[in-house]
Design a protein around this motif. Structure first.
Motif, PDB file in Angstrom:
ATOM      1  N   LEU A 177       1.002  -1.690  -0.062  1.00 13.32           N
ATOM      2  CA  LEU A 177      -0.171  -0.819  -0.340  1.00 13.32           C
ATOM      3  C   LEU A 177       0.984   1.328  -0.167  1.00 13.32           C
ATOM      4  CD1 LEU A 177      -2.285  -0.822   2.697  1.00 13.32           C
ATOM      5  CD2 LEU A 177      -2.879  -1.441   0.506  1.00 13.32           C
ATOM      6  N   GLY A 178       1.907   0.761   0.572  1.00 16.70           N
ATOM      7  CA  GLY A 178       3.057   2.010   0.193  1.00 16.70           C
ATOM      8  C   GLY A 178       4.080   2.022   1.042  1.00 16.70           C
ATOM      9  N   LYS A 179       4.981   2.646   0.917  1.00 18.55           N
ATOM     10  CA  LYS A 179       6.313   2.831   1.280  1.00 18.55           C
ATOM     11  C   LYS A 179       6.245   3.500   2.940  1.00 18.55           C
ATOM     12  CE  LYS A 179      11.549   2.683  -0.448  1.00 18.55           C
ATOM     13  NZ  LYS A 179      12.306   3.088  -1.163  1.00 18.55           N
ATOM     14  N   GLY A 180       6.864   3.034   3.469  1.00 14.00           N
ATOM     15  CA  GLY A 180       7.544   4.007   5.207  1.00 14.00           C
ATOM     16  C   GLY A 180       9.409   3.935   5.225  1.00 14.00           C
ATOM     17  N   GLY A 181       9.978   4.334   5.703  1.00 16.02           N
ATOM     18  CA  GLY A 181      11.543   4.898   6.274  1.00 16.02           C
ATOM     19  C   GLY A 181      11.839   3.309   6.255  1.00 16.02           C
ATOM     20  N   TYR A 186      -6.053  -6.179   7.358  1.00 20.32           N
ATOM     21  CA  TYR A 186      -5.409  -4.803   8.375  1.00 20.32           C
ATOM     22  C   TYR A 186      -4.341  -4.240   7.035  1.00 20.32           C
ATOM     23  CZ  TYR A 186      -6.807  -6.557  12.743  1.00 20.32           C
ATOM     24  OH  TYR A 186      -8.074  -6.750  14.224  1.00 20.32           O
ATOM     25  N   ALA A 187      -3.910  -3.565   7.412  1.00 19.13           N
ATOM     26  CA  ALA A 187      -2.735  -3.510   6.974  1.00 19.13           C
ATOM     27  C   ALA A 187      -1.792  -3.864   8.207  1.00 19.13           C
ATOM     28  CB  ALA A 187      -2.508  -1.319   7.094  1.00 19.13           C
ATOM     29  N   ASN A 188      -0.320  -3.843   7.536  1.00 13.26           N
ATOM     30  CA  ASN A 188       0.743  -4.534   8.518  1.00 13.26           C
ATOM     31  C   ASN A 188       2.483  -3.731   8.172  1.00 13.26           C
ATOM     32  OD1 ASN A 188       2.596  -6.395   8.949  1.00 13.26           O
ATOM     33  ND2 ASN A 188       1.951  -8.131   8.119  1.00 13.26           N
ATOM     34  N   ILE A 190      -8.160   7.918  14.910  1.00 12.74           N
ATOM     35  CA  ILE A 190      -6.594   7.384  15.111  1.00 12.74           C
ATOM     36  C   ILE A 190      -6.528   5.843  14.833  1.00 12.74           C
ATOM     37  CG2 ILE A 190      -4.068   6.973  16.907  1.00 12.74           C
ATOM     38  CD1 ILE A 190      -5.625   9.136  17.567  1.00 12.74           C
ATOM     39  N   VAL A 191      -6.096   6.216  13.572  1.00 12.93           N
ATOM     40  CA  VAL A 191      -5.018   3.908  12.942  1.00 12.93           C
ATOM     41  C   VAL A 191      -5.296   3.565  14.822  1.00 12.93           C
ATOM     42  CG1 VAL A 191      -4.436   4.431  11.059  1.00 12.93           C
ATOM     43  CG2 VAL A 191      -2.845   4.158  12.535  1.00 12.93           C
ATOM     44  N   THR A 192      -5.887   2.257  15.191  1.00 21.67           N
ATOM     45  CA  THR A 192      -5.688   1.670  15.869  1.00 21.67           C
ATOM     46  C   THR A 192      -4.589   0.729  14.974  1.00 21.67           C
ATOM     47  OG1 THR A 192      -8.083   1.678  17.021  1.00 21.67           O
ATOM     48  CG2 THR A 192      -6.831  -0.110  17.009  1.00 21.67           C
ATOM     49  N   ILE A 226      -6.536  -0.962   8.708  1.00 28.12           N
ATOM     50  CA  ILE A 226      -6.454  -0.576   7.188  1.00 28.12           C
ATOM     51  C   ILE A 226      -7.421   0.500   6.569  1.00 28.12           C
ATOM     52  CG2 ILE A 226      -8.109  -2.063   5.968  1.00 28.12           C
ATOM     53  CD1 ILE A 226      -6.122  -2.649   3.728  1.00 28.12           C
ATOM     54  N   MET A 227      -6.499   1.596   5.915  1.00 28.50           N
ATOM     55  CA  MET A 227      -7.365   3.199   5.427  1.00 28.50           C
ATOM     56  C   MET A 227      -7.412   2.637   4.293  1.00 28.50           C
ATOM     57  SD  MET A 227      -8.445   3.937   7.962  1.00 28.50           S
ATOM     58  CE  MET A 227      -8.519   5.490   8.037  1.00 28.50           C
ATOM     59  N   ASN A 228      -8.441   1.670   3.029  1.00 31.55           N
ATOM     60  CA  ASN A 228      -8.378   1.945   1.995  1.00 31.55           C
ATOM     61  C   ASN A 228      -8.726   3.199   0.782  1.00 31.55           C
ATOM     62  OD1 ASN A 228      -8.352  -1.261   1.666  1.00 31.55           O
ATOM     63  ND2 ASN A 228     -10.148  -0.982   3.298  1.00 31.55           N
ATOM     64  N   VAL A 240      -3.115  11.595   7.065  1.00 27.80           N
ATOM     65  CA  VAL A 240      -3.945  11.315   7.436  1.00 27.80           C
ATOM     66  C   VAL A 240      -4.857  10.156   6.335  1.00 27.80           C
ATOM     67  CG1 VAL A 240      -6.415  12.837   8.006  1.00 27.80           C
ATOM     68  CG2 VAL A 240      -3.723  13.752   8.321  1.00 27.80           C
ATOM     69  N   LEU A 241      -5.536   9.181   6.779  1.00 20.40           N
ATOM     70  CA  LEU A 241      -5.566   8.768   6.020  1.00 20.40           C
ATOM     71  C   LEU A 241      -7.752   8.468   5.873  1.00 20.40           C
ATOM     72  CD1 LEU A 241      -3.321   5.858   6.863  1.00 20.40           C
ATOM     73  CD2 LEU A 241      -3.095   6.943   5.044  1.00 20.40           C
ATOM     74  N   LEU A 242      -7.706   8.091   4.418  1.00 23.48           N
ATOM     75  CA  LEU A 242      -9.585   7.514   4.305  1.00 23.48           C
ATOM     76  C   LEU A 242      -9.735   6.023   4.025  1.00 23.48           C
ATOM     77  CD1 LEU A 242      -8.818  10.801   2.513  1.00 23.48           C
ATOM     78  CD2 LEU A 242     -11.153  10.194   1.442  1.00 23.48           C
TER      79      LEU A 242
HETATM   80  P1  ADP Z   1       6.880   5.991   7.675  1.00 16.75           P
HETATM   81  O1  ADP Z   1       6.158   5.856   9.100  1.00 16.75           O
HETATM   82  O2  ADP Z   1       7.350   4.747   7.705  1.00 16.75           O
HETATM   83  O3  ADP Z   1       6.613   7.180   6.941  1.00 16.75           O
HETATM   84  P2  ADP Z   1       3.905   5.480   7.612  1.00 16.75           P
HETATM   85  O4  ADP Z   1       3.184   4.423   8.366  1.00 16.75           O
HETATM   86  O5  ADP Z   1       3.991   6.554   7.252  1.00 16.75           O
HETATM   87  O6  ADP Z   1       5.451   4.653   7.243  1.00 16.75           O
HETATM   88  O7  ADP Z   1       3.568   4.068   6.130  1.00 16.75           O
HETATM   89  C1  ADP Z   1       4.116   4.471   4.969  1.00 16.75           C
HETATM   90  C2  ADP Z   1       2.742   4.742   4.377  1.00 16.75           C
HETATM   91  O8  ADP Z   1       2.245   3.639   3.860  1.00 16.75           O
HETATM   92  C3  ADP Z   1       2.250   5.252   4.436  1.00 16.75           C
HETATM   93  O9  ADP Z   1       2.503   6.695   3.864  1.00 16.75           O
HETATM   94  C4  ADP Z   1       0.859   5.155   3.693  1.00 16.75           C
HETATM   95  O10 ADP Z   1       0.781   4.779   1.786  1.00 16.75           O
HETATM   96  C5  ADP Z   1       1.001   3.561   4.368  1.00 16.75           C
HETATM   97  N1  ADP Z   1       0.338   3.052   5.186  1.00 16.75           N
HETATM   98  C6  ADP Z   1       0.630   3.201   6.750  1.00 16.75           C
HETATM   99  N2  ADP Z   1      -0.800   3.015   6.730  1.00 16.75           N
HETATM  100  C7  ADP Z   1      -1.710   2.400   6.614  1.00 16.75           C
HETATM  101  C8  ADP Z   1      -2.465   2.165   6.651  1.00 16.75           C
HETATM  102  N3  ADP Z   1      -3.300   1.925   8.068  1.00 16.75           N
HETATM  103  N4  ADP Z   1      -4.306   1.596   5.697  1.00 16.75           N
HETATM  104  C9  ADP Z   1      -3.384   2.113   4.320  1.00 16.75           C
HETATM  105  N5  ADP Z   1      -1.983   2.598   4.708  1.00 16.75           N
HETATM  106  C10 ADP Z   1      -1.041   2.740   5.014  1.00 16.75           C
END
Ligand code: ADP
Ligand code: MG
Ligand code: MG
Length: 546
Positions: free
Chosen positions: A196-200, A216-218, A250-252, A269-271, A323-325
């Motif tokens: 869904l996305g990339k974090g650090g 969920y989102a993992n 807030i995400v749970t 999960i925030m789709n 902020v996620l939808l």
């Molecule tokens: P980091 O702390 O490493 O920046 P994030 O928590 O921002 O990581 O997550 C990275 C990306 O993953 C987000 O920008 C978003 O695109 C996606 N993402 C994170 N949490 C969720 C979620 N609960 N539901 C859907 N997508 C998510």
């Protein structure tokens, strides 16, 4: 179509199909039967040790925990002495979440049924004062009409019913569920879907809890990358804070576990994608939101911030991207990796944290600061939602961080004509450079902020209960995430060796199921109902027989 494109199409369709299962009934059809069969209540003789270790405070066990509350209520409903109280409790909850137009009639019925000494179901434990206040007020549709009644009801149940409940079969059943909740969780319980996305520190994938079907989102944090980049402290802070907060804004966090390579945070999960994507990328020729939409999101963000601040947490990284939808179009705050908790008795903190262009002047000046930095970032976020640009840079402008900082410290913000005067006034009150004068969190609440004219037409009670219809509903077939090939890969980490001390940290992090969300999942997917079976009337089920 190239291979990357094809990969995305295939991954999207699997993910969209699994997602069709968000509501409980559909989830049941998506379950993995083998994994579901592993969710079994133990025999009560296996739960002996829990009698002494499980938190048995009334508020936690009988009110806050979803399964605990259900079992306590089943107990009450079976006891002649507590039947009316149990019914009144349910009615009070129903009243608070019903539509305003239905409230006066419901309140009248409740008054007749429970407040009238001639009624069979009269609740004599309620104090006269609370009763008369409801009688006077019940024609208004105030959501908190029964607040005082509920407090007295709970106090009564704590004093009169808790002890007996502890001696009942329902409490033993509760211990069985606590045993199940306490079992360790591993990756084998989850099926991963597309990224869904990339974090650090790793990717975030859609995933499904196999036994219940819930999506969920993992969020994966790569162990070696964490170690190399000193990420342990941030990771444990993010986890600790997520465990502490329970808010629909807030995400749970539902599970925290580890695999060989990663630490995993399994969250709501925030789709619907993030607000940055919706501001800029959904309608590229016409970016930004109208005021109604911006107002709705801002209000939900305020509720999230208020909750964090009430728990002494400074968020520090509010921005549209965080902020996620969800499927319905409600928003939640996410990414609490930069948040910090103020210890009891300490009102300010120091430290450079946040995103350039959003950080408050006092933070940039390296002064001590408090929750008020989050209301500055809220102002920047609201401005950006409407203007489709940050307040401290022109559209498309490349500026160095130093110059952005200079502007934040010194320059007034200019407002395009699209801003209404109320919205402009609110932005100005939030982006006030002096934190002492800034609008925000006072006396443990955001009352003054919520009363701002910009929110004149908003019903905060219904918003807080999640009952307001969002101004925009994401398309259920659309995937609001980048194409898989555009997410970008991580470089491999070399030269990092994990030792026993690292392992200790991972153990500490991987605490498993988080009680309230886990219980919610069991209830909402129907698993609780299936497991909570009782023998024929009056008989004790085998698993509860010593
Ligand atoms: P980091 O702390 O490493 O920046 P994030 O928590 O921002 O990581 O997550 C990275 C990306 O993953 C987000 O920008 C978003 O695109 C996606 N993402 C994170 N949490 C969720 C979620 N609960 N539901 C859907 N997508 C998510
Ligand atoms: Mg992030
Ligand atoms: Mg983060």
């Amino acid at each position: 179509m190239d291979i990357g494109g094809l990969e995305t199409v295939v991954a999207n369709s699997a993910y969209v199909a699994a997602r069709g299962s968000v509501d409980g009934n559909a989830a049941a059809t998506m379950r993995d039967k083998k994994m579901r069969a592993k969710l079994k209540l133990p025999h009560i003789t296996q739960c002996g040790h829990l009698k002494d270790t499980v938190d048995q405070t009334f508020d936690s066990m009988c009110v806050k925990q979803p399964i605990g509350k259900r079992l306590f209520r089943q107990y009450l409903e079976g006891e002649e002495a507590f039947k009316s109280a149990a019914e009144l409790w349910k009615k009070i909850e129903d009243y608070a979440t019903s539509e305003e137009k239905d409230r006066p009639q419901k309140a009248q019925k409740m008054v007749n049924k429970f407040f009238d000494s001639a009624s069979k179901t009269f609740c004599s434990f309620l104090e006269e004062k609370a009763v008369s206040r409801v009688r006077e007020d019940h024609k208004h549709s105030r959501g908190d009409l029964f607040k005082e009644t509920e407090q007295q009801l709970l106090k009564y149940l704590e004093e009169k019913a808790l002890e007996a409940y502890r001696g009942s079969l329902f409490f033993l059943r509760f211990l069985q569920f606590k045993w199940l909740e306490g079992q360790s969780v591993t990756e084998e319980w989850f099926m991963d879907f597309r990224v869904l996305g990339k974090g650090g520190f790793g990717e975030v994938h859609a995933c499904q809890m196999k036994a219940t079907g819930k999506m969920y989102a993992n969020k994966k944090l790569n162990k070696k990358r964490l170690k190399k980049r000193n990420g342990y402290e941030g990771a444990i802070v993010e986890k600790r804070i997520l465990v502490k907060v329970h808010s629909r804004f807030i995400v749970t966090l539902a599970y925290a576990f580890q695999t060989k390579l990663d630490l995993c945070l399994v969250m709501t999960i925030m789709n619907g994608g993030d607000l940055r994507f919706h501001v800029y990328n959904v309608d590229e020729k016409n970016p930004g939101f109208g005021e109604d939409r911006a107002c709705f999101y801002t209000a939900q963000i305020i509720c999230g911030l208020e909750h964090l601040h009430q728990h002494r947490i400074i968020y520090r990284d509010l921005k549209p991207e965080n902020v996620l939808l969800d499927d319905a179009g409600h928003v939640r705050i996410s990414d609490l990796g930069l948040a910090t908790e103020l210890p009891e008795g300490q009102d300010k903190t120091k430290g450079y944290a946040g995103t350039p262009g959003f950080m408050a002047p006092e933070l940039l000046k390296n002064e001590a600061y408090d929750y008020s930095v989050d209301y500055f970032t809220l102002g920047v976020t609201l401005y950006e939602m409407i203007a489709a640009k940050g307040p401290f840079r022109s559209r498309g402008e490349k500026v160095e961080n130093k110059e952005v900082t200079r502007r934040i410290l010194n320059d007034p913000v200019s407002y395009p004509e699209t801003f209404s005067s109320d919205c402009k006034l609110l932005c100005e009150a939030l982006m006030e450079k002096d934190p002492a004068k800034r609008l925000g969190f006072k006396n443990n609440q955001c009352v003054e902020l919520k009363d701002h004219p910009y929110f004149n037409t908003l019903n905060w009670g219904r918003l807080e209960a999640g009952l307001m219809d969002p101004p925009f509903v994401p398309d259920p077939k659309m995937v609001y995430a980048k194409d898989i090939s555009d997410v970008g890969a991580f470089s491999t980490i070399k030269g990092v060796v994990l030792d026993d001390k690292d392992k200790e940290f991972y153990e500490d992090f991987s605490s498993g199921n988080i009680p309230i969300p886990w219980q919610e999942e069991m209830v909402e997917t129907g698993v609780f109902g299936e497991l909570n079976a009782w023998g024929a009337k009056g008989s004790t089920p085998n698993d509860l027989r010593y």
